[in-house]
Design an enzyme around this catalytic site. Structure first.
Site, PDB file in Angstrom:
ATOM      1  N   GLY A  48       0.978  -1.343  -0.024  1.00 44.17           N
ATOM      2  CA  GLY A  48      -0.012   0.009   0.009  1.00 44.17           C
ATOM      3  C   GLY A  48       0.901   1.417   0.114  1.00 44.17           C
ATOM      4  O   GLY A  48       1.701   1.510   0.817  1.00 44.17           O
ATOM      5  N   ASN A 101      -0.817  -0.535  -5.015  1.00 47.49           N
ATOM      6  CA  ASN A 101      -1.863  -0.463  -4.124  1.00 47.49           C
ATOM      7  C   ASN A 101      -1.833   0.963  -3.681  1.00 47.49           C
ATOM      8  O   ASN A 101      -0.907   1.387  -3.047  1.00 47.49           O
ATOM      9  CB  ASN A 101      -1.822  -1.545  -3.130  1.00 47.49           C
ATOM     10  CG  ASN A 101      -3.177  -1.433  -1.991  1.00 47.49           C
ATOM     11  OD1 ASN A 101      -3.134  -0.697  -1.096  1.00 47.49           O
ATOM     12  ND2 ASN A 101      -4.096  -2.196  -2.304  1.00 47.49           N
ATOM     13  N   ASN A 129      -7.179   1.018  -2.349  1.00 47.76           N
ATOM     14  CA  ASN A 129      -7.556   0.367  -1.185  1.00 47.76           C
ATOM     15  C   ASN A 129      -8.565   1.175  -0.327  1.00 47.76           C
ATOM     16  O   ASN A 129      -8.294   2.228   0.505  1.00 47.76           O
ATOM     17  CB  ASN A 129      -6.128   0.216  -0.223  1.00 47.76           C
ATOM     18  CG  ASN A 129      -6.490  -0.514   1.097  1.00 47.76           C
ATOM     19  OD1 ASN A 129      -7.707  -0.927   1.255  1.00 47.76           O
ATOM     20  ND2 ASN A 129      -5.405  -0.795   1.701  1.00 47.76           N
ATOM     21  N   CYS A 132      -8.685  -0.509   4.332  1.00 43.18           N
ATOM     22  CA  CYS A 132      -7.947  -0.966   5.127  1.00 43.18           C
ATOM     23  C   CYS A 132      -8.288  -0.491   6.798  1.00 43.18           C
ATOM     24  O   CYS A 132      -8.672   0.300   7.199  1.00 43.18           O
ATOM     25  CB  CYS A 132      -6.442   0.046   5.171  1.00 43.18           C
ATOM     26  SG  CYS A 132      -5.156  -0.599   6.302  1.00 43.18           S
TER      27      CYS A 132
END
Lengths: 303, 255
Positions: A48, A101, A129, A132
């Site tokens: 990420g 990501n 994303n 999370c």
């Protein structure tokens, strides 16, 4: 018989096979290069990435639970500029799809990262994303309402010219509504599921295992939930669904594919066997031989 | 280069309540080069409670290419590993992490271990001695039973001293009160419980002695990919599995 494992996820994202790796479990790919030929993967999704560097949460960040683990890493990464300058040059020439990501604390953050990544022609797709569970601002907050999911997706859509995958949270009442919101806002595919919000307590010390108390559960323990959600979403959306959650074997991957997934991601299993991805790819080919299936895609959504 | 290899348990013994496994790579494979302080991750078969590999430090490498591990049964995974019989096959990811700094000839090095934490000091002591360092090993434990067979793991020519809480072996009291600490050292290497490592680090800092500690944070991948095992350092959060497990105390934010 030659077996065709190819998948076209649309908007220019073509995979030689349906096996991707899940963000946060595969570093930047190079961590696994001693064990597997990265070029055999359908693609891998890097850690990420956020606009600014993030140190993530305090330790302890991980607790092992039966057939699973709870993590609270909290998106530790060195930021998108570091990725572009130092990581991208080392992986851009691989013969596989490198997908980034993207995470953020605000819609503007997501857009800024997408804008910075847009000129990188060897990144065919980003995975946004909105799921999370380990950050205070943003993250899952966007993925738990239709309006939030649509806002982020639509804004990133304007900034990102290639394939746009949106990663969904399972921590919602009806994941199909969020998937439909992302689809309407311009997503080219949805990936699901991110981790399930979870918690574990050390009863001897009488305190939570994680510094953040709660974290995200992954691993084989979550697989039946993930298969169910993929099946529900695949029945509702027109865009491809990428399934993940506890996949360790080709049979696991086939469950997701039969439930409607066009491709799959392997996450936690990489920690247990760094060659899992290759075993799954070879296992899919074996399965197709055993069942006389010339093209794996013909099994998609048969349930 | 890291490897994923099957090993066969060639022999088993015990020391201080821990199992000592001597392992040979299966199918005649060669043992990869391992540096002192590096560790391995072992897959525990058939245990839903222990899905992740167990990180175990390398106790020793024999001249004939066998891997020696000292495993203390503390949880489900380590208990299962300790219970494996001779001849059993286990899958190991190795070598992992960064170990202790190599020795300078004539360097005076004190190795300090507590309980099972003493394991990686065995291999370290032989490598340091081989490089011409003057090595003393100081091991602390609760009682003589805790240290049974532990000091005997060290090679001949390496001085060993010990302290026990109950005074049943060596000097009574904490290892940091041992006479060995009063001598002049160029470096102290520590592996053991965190309170002990922090106490030794404080002494080293006061006396301006280089000090390396081996950390044991909970970890998953062992490869620096998942970022679960980080330690706060002057360079930000670093992975114990990849950037450690051995750190110079100047890197850490310990008081």
């Amino acid at each position: 018989m030659g077996i065709n494992l190819e998948v076209d996820l649309g908007a220019g994202l073509k995979l030689k096979n349906p096996v991707l790796t899940a963000s946060g479990t595969f570093g930047y790919g190079t961590e696994y290069a001693d064990f597997i030929d990265l070029n055999r993967l359908g693609g891998f999704i890097v850690k990420g990435t956020t606009l600014n560097p993030r140190e993530g949460n305090d330790s302890p960040r991980m607790a092992q639970t039966p057939m699973g683990m709870i993590n609270a890493v909290g998106l530790q990464n060195k930021g998108v500029d570091h990725f572009i300058e130092h990581i991208y040059p080392t992986i851009k020439n691989l013969d596989t799809n490198v997908i980034v990501n993207v995470s953020g604390a605000s819609v503007a953050d997501y857009v800024a990262v997408a804008e910075k990544l847009a000129p990188l022609s060897d990144i065919p797709a980003i995975e946004v994303n909105i799921s999370c569970p380990n950050v205070k601002a943003g993250g899952m907050a966007f993925g738990t309402t239709c309006a939030g999911a649509a806002d982020v997706t639509a804004a990133v859509r304007r900034a990102w010219p290639r394939h746009l995958m949106v990663k969904l949270s399972p921590n919602v009442t009806d994941i199909t509504e969020i998937a439909l919101a992302a689809e309407s806002a311009g997503a080219d595919s949805v990936s699901l599921i991110n981790t399930l919000l979870a918690m574990a307590i050390d009863v001897e010390r009488q305190r939570p295992y994680l510094s953040t108390i709660t974290g995200g559960l992954s691993g084989p323990a979550v697989k039946p939930i993930a298969v169910r959600m993929v099946w529900q979403v695949a029945k509702k959306v027109r865009i491809p669904v990428v399934g993940l959650g506890g996949i360790s074997t080709a049979a696991d991957a086939l469950e997701f594919i039969m439930a409607g997934a066009a491709a799959v991601q392997i996450g936690t299993a990489n920690f247990i066997d760094p060659t899992t991805t290759i075993k799954v790819i070879d296992g899919l080919t074996d399965y197709c031989h055993r069942h006389s299936v010339p093209a794996l895609s013909s099994l998609r959504g048969i349930i | 280069m890291k490897h994923l290899l099957d090993f066969i348990i060639k022999s088993k013994s015990t020391a201080g309540g821990s199992a000592i496994l001597t392992l040979a790579p299966a199918n005649g494979a060669a043992l990869p080069e391992i540096l002192p302080g590096q560790f391995v991750e072992i897959k525990v078969e058939d245990s839903p409670a222990t899905m992740l590999r167990r990180p175990i430090s390398v106790c020793d490498v024999t001249p004939d290419g066998r891997l020696v591990l000292l495993i203390k049964p503390v949880g489900d995974g380590t208990r299962r590993l300790c219970a494996l019989p001779e001849g059993a096959r286990i899958n190991i990811l190795l070598p992992l992490g960064r170990g202790f700094s190599p020795a300078a000839a004539g360097e005076r090095v004190l190795l300090v271990g507590g309980g099972v934490g003493a394991a990686p000091l065995v291999y370290l002591s032989s490598k340091l001695a081989e490089a011409g360092a003057k090595v003393t090993v100081a091991i602390g434990g609760r009682s003589a039973a805790d240290l049974a067979g532990v000091l005997e793991l060290y090679p001949e020519g390496v001085e060993t001293v010990c302290s026990t809480d109950d005074g049943s072996r060596g000097t009574p009291g904490l290892i940091t009160a041992n006479e060995a600490f009063t001598r002049a050292w160029d470096r102290i290497c520590v592996c053991g419980p965190t309170p002990m490592m922090r106490a030794v680090a404080r002494i080293a800092r006061q006396r301006n002695i280089t000090c390396e500690v081996s950390l044991e944070n909970e970890m998953a991948c062992g490869l620096g990919a998942c970022l679960c095992c980080v330690e706060k350092t002057v360079e930000g959060n670093l992975c114990v599995c990849k950037d450690g497990p051995v750190f110079n105390i100047n890197q850490l934010l310990w008081e």
